[in-house]
Scaffold this active site. Structure first.
Site, short mmCIF file in Angstrom:
data_model
loop_
_atom_site.label_atom_id
_atom_site.label_comp_id
_atom_site.label_asym_id
_atom_site.label_seq_id
_atom_site.Cartn_x
_atom_site.Cartn_y
_atom_site.Cartn_z
CB SER A 167 -5.07 7.73 2.74
OG SER A 167 -3.83 8.34 3.00
CE LYS A 219 -3.69 8.91 7.22
NZ LYS A 219 -4.33 8.23 6.08
#
Length: 256
Positions: free
Chosen positions: A71, A142
């Site tokens: 991701s 993230k």
């Protein structure tokens, strides 16, 4: 007589040795064992102390994390071991736009699991803290895209706008746009808006817009900032920063 004497000497020499010689051998064996046991104890003590020190170091200073998904590609790849600076936000500093952080997504990205086995979670957490296992299912990595007060809008010709300023996200995975789904949010104070660099493969704040909290991650849930790559050898070094948000105005000066 001489013949009998010779036989007697041979008979005594052929008898098994007992008594003082065996006792001497046993004493030597016990002495050697006594030397070995303290050595083993010292190794055990040093090993336990070293492991405890490493756990304390990873708990408060720098913690390794294993990257389990793509991701955050191309910035972070599957199997990378990153080193998270847990002191980055300890002395009044807060996450900034563009920072790559590890955070506990409990209450924002995942619901709290009240039925979790505490012993199993503790063992897994200890292994993860040494970078020997995947992080818990509640830990995520993230990039911070919006901080408290920011208005984040997507999309303007495939780019994000933060406080009215278009952001050129050069770190995105090749072929990805800022987001496949449009959104227009204002980040509440004390929270963060998080997105992955591989937008088409990342489950991030966008996926929780309709959930309680709207996908916002409380600042206090941030574990630390990813500052270094520790593995594999060809990628060891500091994590490159980004100037993508340098032109973003503070929320009070936003327009557009």
């Amino acid at each position: 007589m001489e013949t009998q004497a010779e036989h007697s000497e041979r008979d005594r020499s052929s008898e098994p040795r007992t008594g003082s010689e065996e006792g001497s051998r046993f004493s030597r064996f016990r002495g050697a064992a006594a030397v070995v046991r303290p050595w083993r104890r010292r190794v055990l003590v040093v090993g336990v102390a070293g492991a405890a020190g490493l756990l304390l170091f990873s708990a408060f200073v720098v913690q390794p994390f294993l990257i389990p998904s793509g991701s955050m590609e191309p910035t972070l790849r599957v199997g990378d071991r990153v080193l998270v600076n847990k002191l980055a936000y300890r002395f009044g500093a807060e996450p900034e736009r563009g920072d790559v952080v590890v955070f506990d997504g409990t209450g924002s990205f995942v619901r709290e699991d009240l039925g979790a086995n505490p012993v199993a979670e503790l063992a897994r957490g200890a292994a993860a803290s040494l970078g020997l296992a995947e992080p818990p299912d509640t830990d995520f990595v993230k990039r911070v895209v919006g901080v408290g007060g920011d208005r984040v809008v997507c999309c303007d010709a495939g780019r994000l706008r933060v406080n009215g300023v278009a952001v050129d996200e050069t770190y995105l995975h090749p072929g990805d746009t800022a987001s496949g789904a449009p959104f227009d949010i204002v980040v509440p104070q004390g929270t963060l808006w998080m997105l992955g660099d591989h937008r088409s493969r990342s489950s991030d704040s966008r996926d929780h817009l309709g959930s309680p909290g709207g996908g916002m991650v409380p600042v206090e849930r941030v574990i630390g900032r990813v500052d270094w790559l520790g593995w594999p050898p060809g990628r060891i070094g500091g994590l490159q920063g980004t100037g993508a948000f340098d032109g973003v105005r503070e929320p009070g000066r936003a327009h557009g």
